[in-house]
Write a protein that holds these residues in place. Sequence first.
Motif, PDB file in Angstrom:
ATOM      1  N   ALA A   1       0.812  -1.208   0.000  1.00 42.19           N
ATOM      2  CA  ALA A   1       0.000   0.000   0.000  1.00 42.19           C
ATOM      3  C   ALA A   1       0.847   1.260   0.000  1.00 42.19           C
ATOM      4  O   ALA A   1       0.417   2.310  -0.502  1.00 42.19           O
ATOM      5  N   LYS A   2       2.078   1.163   0.526  1.00 44.46           N
ATOM      6  CA  LYS A   2       2.943   2.337   0.661  1.00 44.46           C
ATOM      7  C   LYS A   2       4.370   1.861   0.896  1.00 44.46           C
ATOM      8  O   LYS A   2       4.593   0.685   1.216  1.00 44.46           O
ATOM      9  N   PRO A   3       5.354   2.751   0.759  1.00 45.61           N
ATOM     10  CA  PRO A   3       6.720   2.356   1.128  1.00 45.61           C
ATOM     11  C   PRO A   3       6.790   2.007   2.613  1.00 45.61           C
ATOM     12  O   PRO A   3       6.127   2.634   3.442  1.00 45.61           O
ATOM     13  N   ILE A   4       7.560   0.991   2.924  1.00 44.50           N
ATOM     14  CA  ILE A   4       7.674   0.544   4.318  1.00 44.50           C
ATOM     15  C   ILE A   4       9.129   0.201   4.615  1.00 44.50           C
ATOM     16  O   ILE A   4       9.813  -0.422   3.792  1.00 44.50           O
ATOM     17  N   SER A   5       9.621   0.636   5.759  1.00 40.64           N
ATOM     18  CA  SER A   5      10.991   0.327   6.154  1.00 40.64           C
ATOM     19  C   SER A   5      11.113  -1.158   6.473  1.00 40.64           C
ATOM     20  O   SER A   5      10.286  -1.721   7.186  1.00 40.64           O
ATOM     21  N   ILE A   6      12.161  -1.767   5.949  1.00 41.97           N
ATOM     22  CA  ILE A   6      12.388  -3.204   6.071  1.00 41.97           C
ATOM     23  C   ILE A   6      13.770  -3.454   6.655  1.00 41.97           C
ATOM     24  O   ILE A   6      14.762  -2.890   6.175  1.00 41.97           O
ATOM     25  N   ILE A   7      13.846  -4.302   7.672  1.00 38.30           N
ATOM     26  CA  ILE A   7      15.128  -4.778   8.178  1.00 38.30           C
ATOM     27  C   ILE A   7      15.069  -6.299   8.217  1.00 38.30           C
ATOM     28  O   ILE A   7      14.079  -6.874   8.684  1.00 38.30           O
ATOM     29  N   ALA A   8      16.099  -6.946   7.686  1.00 42.07           N
ATOM     30  CA  ALA A   8      16.086  -8.408   7.570  1.00 42.07           C
ATOM     31  C   ALA A   8      17.385  -8.983   8.114  1.00 42.07           C
ATOM     32  O   ALA A   8      18.469  -8.433   7.885  1.00 42.07           O
ATOM     33  N   PHE A   9      17.273 -10.114   8.817  1.00 44.26           N
ATOM     34  CA  PHE A   9      18.420 -10.850   9.334  1.00 44.26           C
ATOM     35  C   PHE A   9      18.433 -12.237   8.696  1.00 44.26           C
ATOM     36  O   PHE A   9      17.414 -12.933   8.703  1.00 44.26           O
ATOM     37  N   SER A  10      19.576 -12.609   8.144  1.00 38.85           N
ATOM     38  CA  SER A  10      19.710 -13.909   7.476  1.00 38.85           C
ATOM     39  C   SER A  10      21.002 -14.574   7.923  1.00 38.85           C
ATOM     40  O   SER A  10      21.947 -13.904   8.354  1.00 38.85           O
TER      41      SER A  10
ATOM     42  N   HIS B   1      19.962 -23.711   6.576  1.00 39.07           N
ATOM     43  CA  HIS B   1      19.637 -24.709   5.557  1.00 39.07           C
ATOM     44  C   HIS B   1      18.127 -24.938   5.439  1.00 39.07           C
ATOM     45  O   HIS B   1      17.691 -25.730   4.618  1.00 39.07           O
ATOM     46  N   VAL B   2      17.350 -24.234   6.258  1.00 35.28           N
ATOM     47  CA  VAL B   2      15.892 -24.343   6.178  1.00 35.28           C
ATOM     48  C   VAL B   2      15.356 -23.368   5.140  1.00 35.28           C
ATOM     49  O   VAL B   2      14.634 -23.742   4.220  1.00 35.28           O
ATOM     50  N   ASN B   3      15.702 -22.097   5.297  1.00 37.60           N
ATOM     51  CA  ASN B   3      15.373 -21.060   4.317  1.00 37.60           C
ATOM     52  C   ASN B   3      16.687 -20.481   3.799  1.00 37.60           C
ATOM     53  O   ASN B   3      17.137 -19.441   4.261  1.00 37.60           O
ATOM     54  N   PRO B   4      17.326 -21.156   2.860  1.00 41.51           N
ATOM     55  CA  PRO B   4      18.689 -20.782   2.451  1.00 41.51           C
ATOM     56  C   PRO B   4      18.772 -19.364   1.890  1.00 41.51           C
ATOM     57  O   PRO B   4      17.958 -18.975   1.049  1.00 41.51           O
ATOM     58  N   PHE B   5      19.738 -18.627   2.355  1.00 37.11           N
ATOM     59  CA  PHE B   5      19.941 -17.264   1.865  1.00 37.11           C
ATOM     60  C   PHE B   5      20.244 -17.262   0.369  1.00 37.11           C
ATOM     61  O   PHE B   5      19.854 -16.340  -0.352  1.00 37.11           O
ATOM     62  N   ALA B   6      20.919 -18.304  -0.110  1.00 39.18           N
ATOM     63  CA  ALA B   6      21.269 -18.387  -1.526  1.00 39.18           C
ATOM     64  C   ALA B   6      20.096 -18.830  -2.396  1.00 39.18           C
ATOM     65  O   ALA B   6      20.171 -18.765  -3.629  1.00 39.18           O
ATOM     66  N   GLY B   7      19.011 -19.294  -1.777  1.00 36.53           N
ATOM     67  CA  GLY B   7      17.860 -19.765  -2.544  1.00 36.53           C
ATOM     68  C   GLY B   7      17.765 -21.278  -2.543  1.00 36.53           C
ATOM     69  O   GLY B   7      18.611 -21.988  -1.996  1.00 36.53           O
ATOM     70  N   GLY B   8      16.709 -21.788  -3.157  1.00 33.98           N
ATOM     71  CA  GLY B   8      16.455 -23.228  -3.163  1.00 33.98           C
ATOM     72  C   GLY B   8      15.576 -23.615  -1.996  1.00 33.98           C
ATOM     73  O   GLY B   8      14.650 -22.885  -1.643  1.00 33.98           O
TER      74      GLY B   8
ATOM     75  N   THR C   1      22.694 -19.975  11.817  1.00 37.13           N
ATOM     76  CA  THR C   1      21.866 -21.026  11.235  1.00 37.13           C
ATOM     77  C   THR C   1      20.433 -20.505  11.154  1.00 37.13           C
ATOM     78  O   THR C   1      20.221 -19.334  10.861  1.00 37.13           O
ATOM     79  N   HIS C   2      19.445 -21.357  11.439  1.00 38.05           N
ATOM     80  CA  HIS C   2      18.054 -20.928  11.337  1.00 38.05           C
ATOM     81  C   HIS C   2      17.520 -20.353  12.652  1.00 38.05           C
ATOM     82  O   HIS C   2      16.353 -20.043  12.762  1.00 38.05           O
TER      83      HIS C   2
END
Length: 393
Positions: free
Chosen positions: A230-239, A244-251, A308-309
């Motif tokens: 709906a609008k721009p929103i500030s995002i902060i993400a930790f990876s 190996h559950v939600n791989p940062f590289a994908g897959g 890790t996860h």
Amino acid sequence: MDTHLLTEGIAMTTSTVPNRLRGGKTVGLLATAIFSFLGLAEGASASGCGEALPAGRHDLSIQSDGIERSAVYFIPSAYDGKRKLPLVFDFHGSNSHPDGQMNRSRWDEVAEREGFIVMALQGSLDGSVPGTHAWNVPGVNPLPGVSRGNGLDEGQFIADAVETAKKSFCVDPARIYASGYSGGGRMLSQYVCDGHGDFAAAGFVMGLRAGYPEQEDGVWRPLKTSCQPAKPISIIAFSGLKDHVNPFAGGGKPYWQYGGEVAVKRWAELNGCDDRALTDKGEAVTVTTYPGCRAGASVMSYVIADATHDWPGRNIRFRLASTGEDAIREVDATGRMWDFFRSAGGELMAASSAKATCTDTTTTATNNKGGQGTACRQPVKPDLSAPGASEGL
């Protein structure tokens, strides 16, 4: 799974609270009843301000789409019912529950110290572990072992919970934030993608998405039509690079596929940020920031080499710059997230500029190679009240 984890988390919610805000499994509080009871019977304003509430963690039931849904909320000692406080929603991962998530993130500890309210909601799916739950995330199938048969409209539930909080507590509607871990991060991502503008900023731990995964010419990417905020929103993400559950590289599982970096870049595009990112690569933590976003929004990503996860807790510390009379200090991921929320993405200092202040200084290894953070490589006491990584995906 050790059933002690669940029973301990549930026991923590028992407390003496007024009937008007009593929740739990046996006495449900409907969203409509909250408004009528508070607004009419006690003369409180529609904003929820009016009187003090008991501090601590409490159960709550919310009526959404004709069904009672469960939540847990935390009131800080500073709450007096007169001053409007910020509110942070905390979304649990798959095969977890609200108490387990709050035990994991420790948002209640930060809330007590800083003076804000926390609310953790419960997903509608039954987890593969008895007594746990998962989110019915639109556009993707749940984890193996999690049935979608009892899935409900999670977006409507979250929206109803936001309105319930506004009417029940003295909340500043301009300072409502949210964080999600793993499956909770995926749910939060899609909620924002679906055009809900309730949150001023959002934080993600091992779970940032930017729409449904689609494959084109052998390459996975976010489906653009499935993410229209709906609008721009500030995002902060930790990876974590060892996730190996939600791989940062994908897959990974079918619900994942495109990687964390792709998701961060897509949010930078959605927020209209500058194309060129600013990256500070350290030995333990790499920080990427996208400047120049619309409406003052920020997009920031922390990639932790050894993570890790798990939720980056007290074994990973982030250094905050001093502001005014505040001294330089270090916080965990939750504390860093809160600083991001309240300061619209304020920058961290380089870790080499000051001595680390971890609780166990004898085993601290400071990152002196330009990273915006300090990894405290100290023995970590297991959190016996929070589900393990494999139980909160």
